[in-house]
Design an enzyme around this catalytic site. Structure first.
Site, PDB file in Angstrom:
ATOM      1  N   SER A 218       0.814  -1.217   0.000  1.00 56.99           N
ATOM      2  CA  SER A 218       0.000   0.000   0.000  1.00 56.99           C
ATOM      3  C   SER A 218       0.848   1.269   0.000  1.00 56.99           C
ATOM      4  CB  SER A 218      -0.958  -0.009   1.201  1.00 56.99           C
ATOM      5  OG  SER A 218      -0.261  -0.101   2.418  1.00 56.99           O
TER       6      SER A 218
ATOM      7  N   LYS B 161       2.079  -5.220   3.476  1.00 60.96           N
ATOM      8  CA  LYS B 161       3.235  -4.343   3.658  1.00 60.96           C
ATOM      9  C   LYS B 161       2.769  -2.893   3.522  1.00 60.96           C
ATOM     10  CE  LYS B 161       6.427  -2.511   0.991  1.00 60.96           C
ATOM     11  NZ  LYS B 161       6.723  -1.283   1.773  1.00 60.96           N
TER      12      LYS B 161
ATOM     13  N   GLY C 225       1.140   2.054  -6.175  1.00 60.09           N
ATOM     14  CA  GLY C 225       2.455   2.677  -6.062  1.00 60.09           C
ATOM     15  C   GLY C 225       2.970   3.106  -7.421  1.00 60.09           C
TER      16      GLY C 225
ATOM     17  N   VAL D  22       4.980   3.103 -11.131  1.00 61.98           N
ATOM     18  CA  VAL D  22       5.065   2.240 -12.310  1.00 61.98           C
ATOM     19  C   VAL D  22       6.311   1.358 -12.278  1.00 61.98           C
ATOM     20  CG1 VAL D  22       5.277   2.194 -14.827  1.00 61.98           C
ATOM     21  CG2 VAL D  22       3.683   3.781 -13.749  1.00 61.98           C
ATOM     22  N   PRO D  23       7.511   1.911 -12.011  1.00 58.41           N
ATOM     23  CA  PRO D  23       8.708   1.051 -11.994  1.00 58.41           C
ATOM     24  C   PRO D  23       8.606  -0.097 -10.998  1.00 58.41           C
ATOM     25  CG  PRO D  23       9.351   3.360 -12.076  1.00 58.41           C
ATOM     26  CD  PRO D  23       7.874   3.340 -11.834  1.00 58.41           C
ATOM     27  N   THR D  24       8.035   0.163  -9.820  1.00 61.26           N
ATOM     28  CA  THR D  24       7.915  -0.902  -8.821  1.00 61.26           C
ATOM     29  C   THR D  24       6.954  -1.986  -9.291  1.00 61.26           C
ATOM     30  OG1 THR D  24       8.393   0.633  -7.011  1.00 61.26           O
ATOM     31  CG2 THR D  24       7.312  -1.434  -6.436  1.00 61.26           C
TER      32      THR D  24
ATOM     33  N   GLU E 144      -2.454  -0.181  -9.275  1.00 65.32           N
ATOM     34  CA  GLU E 144      -2.819   1.197  -9.614  1.00 65.32           C
ATOM     35  C   GLU E 144      -1.566   2.029  -9.451  1.00 65.32           C
ATOM     36  OE1 GLU E 144      -3.279   4.834  -9.567  1.00 65.32           O
ATOM     37  OE2 GLU E 144      -4.194   4.577  -7.596  1.00 65.32           O
TER      38      GLU E 144
ATOM     39  N   CYS F  42      -3.292  10.325  -6.699  1.00 62.15           N
ATOM     40  CA  CYS F  42      -3.097   9.673  -8.001  1.00 62.15           C
ATOM     41  C   CYS F  42      -3.913  10.358  -9.080  1.00 62.15           C
ATOM     42  CB  CYS F  42      -3.500   8.200  -7.916  1.00 62.15           C
ATOM     43  SG  CYS F  42      -2.627   7.257  -6.671  1.00 62.15           S
TER      44      CYS F  42
ATOM     45  N   GLU G 112       4.638  12.276 -14.380  1.00 64.18           N
ATOM     46  CA  GLU G 112       3.990  12.506 -13.092  1.00 64.18           C
ATOM     47  C   GLU G 112       4.944  13.230 -12.149  1.00 64.18           C
ATOM     48  OE1 GLU G 112       1.018   9.913 -10.344  1.00 64.18           O
ATOM     49  OE2 GLU G 112       2.999   9.036 -10.641  1.00 64.18           O
TER      50      GLU G 112
ATOM     51  N   SER H   3     -13.351  10.701  -6.577  1.00 65.19           N
ATOM     52  CA  SER H   3     -14.205   9.533  -6.803  1.00 65.19           C
ATOM     53  C   SER H   3     -14.752   9.028  -5.471  1.00 65.19           C
ATOM     54  CB  SER H   3     -13.426   8.425  -7.507  1.00 65.19           C
ATOM     55  OG  SER H   3     -12.388   7.942  -6.694  1.00 65.19           O
TER      56      SER H   3
END
Length: 563
Positions: free
Chosen positions: A208, A233, A286, A288-290, A314, A348, A447, A513
């Site tokens: 998260s 985690k 989290g 994108v690379p992770t 996401e 986000c 981002e 949202s």
């Protein structure tokens, strides 16, 4: 309150023709509504309770263990969570799980899986409904205060996150899970068919982020609700509030081994869970690379898994507001200020790029700059008039400062307002508006996750070309908004931006949202678009089994054509 639908149960019993054992699985109708967002006005009970909770946290450092099974485990690898707006205040002291402890957590979770999965969904749902009631009532102020102090949220941002949204996740997921039980296949005599919504075979890893307490609770909670066991985690920079949510779930009746609370170094956690043959899912929010790295690790270990792991992620966005010359300027200004700068742009869904028509830009620009001067950045725990506070940590502060340096040095960029940074006490960044002459500048593509709004002014007559530009500029596809009163333009924009945003807003901001109303998520680099907050999300964490029962002899093995 669970309202049993006797008529529906009888209909199912009659259709399936086997009363024995079915009442346990009869469909229940759970009536839920979105949690009201409290106002926290002067003298209100909720404000008094929150101020008391904030006072109790002042100068305090909470010790947080790993929790494996029913045991609190303290390791020698100690870390601290600092308050973003006062990094001298260590709000939490916690310890990392090593590989051995993570393997132990996996074993404890797997040992509890079968019994938990076999529980009726109504029984599992009761845990989350009780947790929602605790959050709505006696534990609300505590979780809000810990979110404010630990993650730098203002009163309203903590309220819509750690209270309203998390409560909604728990209640609506329970409703969706119980309604899912009623989704059954067709039965044709002499057979009856039924669908069992089993949990996945193995354990789910929930990873998260810092920016929403509710997301952490949902990433771990939704799979658990559906009969899964979870290793959670939490983010290092949301540890205080995450642990409070975990304790509330336990207080609500969640058995010890269903969710293992295991703070850990990211690579250590990722390596351990993706190398276990029992991994059956990753629920992630989290970068994108992770997420890409985890996906590659799963692919590399594919031959060792007992089942194909479900990957739900996401990963953020480069969200847009597109303004047409027919737009209402007041709506544009108010919506953009909120979307771009609430919580310091660390949502986000935050608006990070604005496309404005040349004819309206002088008016929009003047209003934005005028209103920007009234935005107060400060300590939200002491001044409830604060609109947003410090960014989350030193790493984030440094990244945003580099973007501001880019804005100052690039010939195509002009800083219209803001951009000052100060990390002497907290990680404070002024709200900043940058105008660009180049719509392909990196500031329009990547981002930032901070209070920086980039603006491109386009010729009015080129609005269709600009809509295509909006769609093609970034790799993301999370949220976006179009402001226009011209219905033909709205229709064109909806078609041209069909894949530019998973959550698309018309004459409204790109954030905000609500569970049950706008299920959230996007595709492209923004993630797998599984839409948490909607009815389909819980299905993601099940492995359905169809059972066919035939009532009578099968007869001759030969087919008629063989005679």
């Amino acid at each position: 309150m669970l309202l049993r639908s006797a008529a529906l149960c009888r209909a199912l019993l009659a259709r399936r023709g086997r009363a024995a054992g079915l009442c346990r699985r009869c469909v229940s109708s759970l009536q839920v509504a979105n949690e009201p967002v409290l106002a926290f006005t002067q003298g209100s009970p909720e404000r008094d309770a929150l101020q008391k909770a904030l006072k109790e946290l002042k100068g305090r450092t909470e010790a947080i263990p790993c929790v494996v099974g029913d045991e609190e485990v303290w390791t020698s690898d100690v870390r601290y969570q600092a308050s973003p707006f006062n990094h001298g205040h260590k709000v939490a002291k916690f310890c990392y799980a090593d590989k051995a402890l993570l393997h132990r957590a996996i074993g404890a979770a797997l040992a509890a899986r079968k019994e938990w999965d076999l529980k009726p969904v109504a029984d599992r749902a009761q845990v989350f409904l009780k947790a929602a009631d605790l959050l709505s009532g006696p534990r609300r102020a505590e979780v809000l205060a810990k979110t404010m102090v630990g993650q730098g949220k203002t009163v309203i941002q903590a309220e819509i996150d750690a209270a309203a949204e998390l409560i909604d996740f728990f209640r609506f997921n329970a409703k969706f899970a119980m309604e899912l039980e009623g989704e059954q296949p067709l039965s044709v005599p002499p057979s009856t068919n039924s669908m069992l919504y089993r949990g996945l075979e193995g354990f789910v890893a929930a990873i998260s982020p810092f920016n929403f307490t509710a997301i952490g609770g949902n990433l771990a909670g939704a799979p658990a609700l559906m009969g899964n066991v979870v290793l959670w985690k939490p983010s290092d920079t949301a540890m205080l509030a995450s642990y409070a949510v975990y304790r509330i779930l336990r207080e609500a009746g969640l058995p010890p081994n269903i969710i293992q609370f295991v703070p850990a170094d990211g690579p250590t956690f990722g390596d351990t869970v993706t190398s276990s043959e029992h991994l059956c899912g990753i629920n992630f929010t989290g970068s994108v690379p992770t997420f890409k790295h985890l996906w590659k690790q799963v692919a590399q270990n594919l031959d060792r898994f007992r089942t194909f792991p479900r990957l739900a992620g996401e990963c953020g966005g480069k969200n847009f507001h597109f303004v047409h010359r027919s737009a209402d300027v007041d709506s544009v200004v108010s919506g953009t200020l909120r979307s771009a700068f609430e919580y310091g742009g660390q949502k986000c869904s935050a608006c990070s790029r604005l496309y404005a028509p040349r004819s309206l830009w002088p008016q929009i620009k003047g209003r934005l700059l005028e209103e920007l001067g009234g935005i107060k950045v400060g300590n939200p725990a002491e001044d409830f008039g604060t609109f947003f506070s410090a960014v989350i940590d030193a790493k984030s502060f440094g990244r945003i400062r580099k973007w501001l340096e880019h804005a100052r040095s690039s010939p195509s960029l002009t800083i219209l307002a803001g951009g000052h940074c100060d990390d002497s006490v907290g990680y404070f960044v002024e709200p900043c508006i940058v105008e660009t002459k180049d719509p392909q500048d990196p500031i329009m593509k990547e981002e930032i996750f901070g209070p920086v709004l980039a603006v491109y002014v386009y010729p009015d007559e080129e609005y269709k070309e600009t809509l295509r530009l909006v769609d093609s500029t970034t790799s993301y596809g999370l949220t976006g908004a179009v402001f226009a009163q011209d219905k033909d333009v709205l229709r064109e924009a909806t078609e041209l931006l069909r894949h530019a945003a998973g959550n698309f807003y018309i004459n409204d901001k790109s954030t905000g949202s609500v569970v049950g109303q706008q299920p959230f998520g996007g595709a492209r680099a923004s993630g797998t678009n599984d839409k948490p907050g909607g009815p389909h999300y819980v299905l993601r964490w099940t492995s359905p089994q169809v059972i066919k029962e035939t009532h009578g002899p099968l007869g001759d093995w030969r087919y008629p054509y063989m005679q």
